[in-house]
Scaffold this motif. Sequence first.
Motif, short mmCIF file in Angstrom:
data_model
loop_
_atom_site.label_atom_id
_atom_site.label_comp_id
_atom_site.label_asym_id
_atom_site.label_seq_id
_atom_site.Cartn_x
_atom_site.Cartn_y
_atom_site.Cartn_z
N UNK A 43 87.89 92.43 24.45
CA UNK A 43 86.59 93.48 24.90
C UNK A 43 85.54 93.78 26.39
N UNK A 44 86.11 94.49 26.75
CA UNK A 44 85.62 95.07 28.30
C UNK A 44 83.67 94.91 28.38
N UNK A 45 83.98 93.77 29.05
CA UNK A 45 82.18 93.42 29.55
C UNK A 45 81.15 95.56 29.33
N UNK A 46 81.74 96.22 29.53
CA UNK A 46 81.14 97.79 29.25
C UNK A 46 80.59 97.88 28.66
N UNK A 47 81.93 97.39 27.29
CA UNK A 47 82.17 97.87 25.69
C UNK A 47 80.52 97.09 25.64
N UNK A 48 80.46 95.93 25.44
CA UNK A 48 79.69 95.26 25.15
C UNK A 48 78.60 95.87 24.70
N UNK A 49 77.87 95.28 23.50
CA UNK A 49 77.13 95.82 23.02
C UNK A 49 75.65 95.20 23.44
N UNK A 50 74.40 95.71 24.06
CA UNK A 50 73.40 95.16 24.89
C UNK A 50 72.63 93.48 23.93
N UNK A 51 72.48 93.09 24.57
CA UNK A 51 70.97 91.81 23.85
C UNK A 51 69.41 92.03 24.18
N UNK A 52 68.97 91.65 23.27
CA UNK A 52 67.49 92.15 23.04
C UNK A 52 66.49 91.00 23.85
N UNK A 53 65.59 91.77 25.01
CA UNK A 53 64.78 91.01 25.07
C UNK A 53 63.79 90.91 24.13
N UNK A 54 63.25 89.36 24.42
CA UNK A 54 62.06 88.90 23.42
C UNK A 54 60.89 90.10 22.90
N UNK A 55 60.95 90.38 23.99
CA UNK A 55 59.72 91.88 24.31
C UNK A 55 60.36 93.61 23.46
N UNK A 56 61.57 93.46 23.13
CA UNK A 56 62.26 94.18 22.20
C UNK A 56 62.73 93.56 20.96
N UNK A 57 62.25 92.54 20.80
CA UNK A 57 62.85 91.86 19.23
C UNK A 57 61.07 92.44 18.85
N UNK A 58 60.40 92.00 19.42
CA UNK A 58 58.95 91.84 19.10
C UNK A 58 58.54 93.70 18.23
N UNK A 59 59.01 94.40 19.49
CA UNK A 59 58.65 96.48 19.07
C UNK A 59 59.12 96.60 18.45
N UNK A 60 60.27 96.42 17.92
CA UNK A 60 61.50 96.64 16.97
C UNK A 60 60.86 96.29 15.74
N UNK A 61 60.35 95.03 15.37
CA UNK A 61 59.25 94.13 14.57
C UNK A 61 58.50 95.39 14.14
N UNK A 62 57.68 95.52 15.24
CA UNK A 62 56.40 96.03 14.82
C UNK A 62 56.42 97.30 13.92
N UNK A 63 57.98 97.96 14.78
CA UNK A 63 57.86 99.71 14.88
C UNK A 63 58.60 99.50 12.95
N UNK A 64 59.68 98.36 12.57
CA UNK A 64 60.65 98.62 11.05
C UNK A 64 59.27 98.34 10.28
N UNK A 65 57.98 97.30 10.20
CA UNK A 65 57.48 97.50 9.65
C UNK A 65 56.54 98.12 9.29
N UNK A 66 56.58 99.10 10.23
CA UNK A 66 55.86 101.61 9.63
C UNK A 66 56.96 101.71 8.69
N UNK A 67 57.91 101.42 8.40
CA UNK A 67 59.29 102.00 8.38
C UNK A 67 59.07 101.85 6.14
N UNK A 68 59.52 102.97 5.94
CA UNK A 68 60.13 102.70 4.29
C UNK A 68 60.80 101.62 4.02
N UNK A 69 60.44 100.81 3.14
CA UNK A 69 61.33 99.12 2.89
C UNK A 69 60.70 98.45 3.56
N UNK A 70 59.49 98.74 4.67
CA UNK A 70 59.74 97.85 6.04
C UNK A 70 60.24 96.46 6.14
N UNK A 71 59.60 95.43 4.88
CA UNK A 71 60.21 94.00 5.27
C UNK A 71 61.52 94.08 4.65
#
Length: 200
Positions: free
Chosen positions: A1-29
Motif C-alpha cells: 500500500x503506497x504511503x499516500x493511500x494509507x488511512x490517516x491515523x487519529x489523534x487522542x483529541x480526535x478520538x475524544x471528539x468522535x466518541x462525544x459525537x457518537x454519543x449523540x447518534x441513534x444507537x450511540x452506545x
Amino acid sequence: MALGKQAKTLTQKQIEVALSYLATTRYGLRNQVIFLLSTKAGLRAKEIAGLRWSMVVDANGQVGNSINITNAVSKGRNGGRSLPINRDLKQHLVQLFDQVSRHARFDVHAAYVVTTERAGFAAAQSIVNQFAKWYSDLGFVGCSSHSGRRTFITNAARKISTVGGSVRDVQMMAGHSNLNTTQRYIEVDAECQRRVVELV
C-alpha cells in the motif's frame, strides 16, 4: 500500500471528539463500541462485524479481560488471536452487554456484538460505510474504517517497549502473519525523528 493511500491515523483529541459525537447518534452506545473496537483493539471491519459475545464474555457470563478472535472471523488462517481489552472499551462493552442480554431471546453463543435495526448482525461493508459517514460528518479528512486500526497499531508500537515488549507483540495483536505488514501500518513521527537526530 503506497504511503499516500494509507488511512490517516487519529489523534487522542480526535478520538475524544468522535466518541462525544457518537454519543449523540441513534444507537450511540453501539456506535461507540464499534469505534472503540477499531481504535482500542485494532479490529478490522470484518472482525467487528463478525464479533460474537461468546468471544468477549468469560466463563462467569461477564465481559472478560480479553477478546478471542477466531480464524473464521479474521483474515485467513493466522488472523485468530487473543487481545487484552482496553479499559475504556471494556466499560462500553459492559454497558452494551447489560443492555442486550436482558432480551428474552438473547443467546450469548449466537448473538453478535454489533447488530442493526433490521438484523441480528452487521455486514462488514456496512461497518466500512458507517465509518465513512462518521468521519465525513466530523470533517476528518483522509480517514476511513482502517484509521482506527492504524491508530491502534501505531500507538501500540510506540509504547510497547515501555512495558518490556517488542514489535513482535504488536504483530500478534494486529493478527499479521508477517512483521513487514505490521511495520507498514506504523505511522512515522517527524518530531521523534527530529529529536533522535539531535541525540546522534
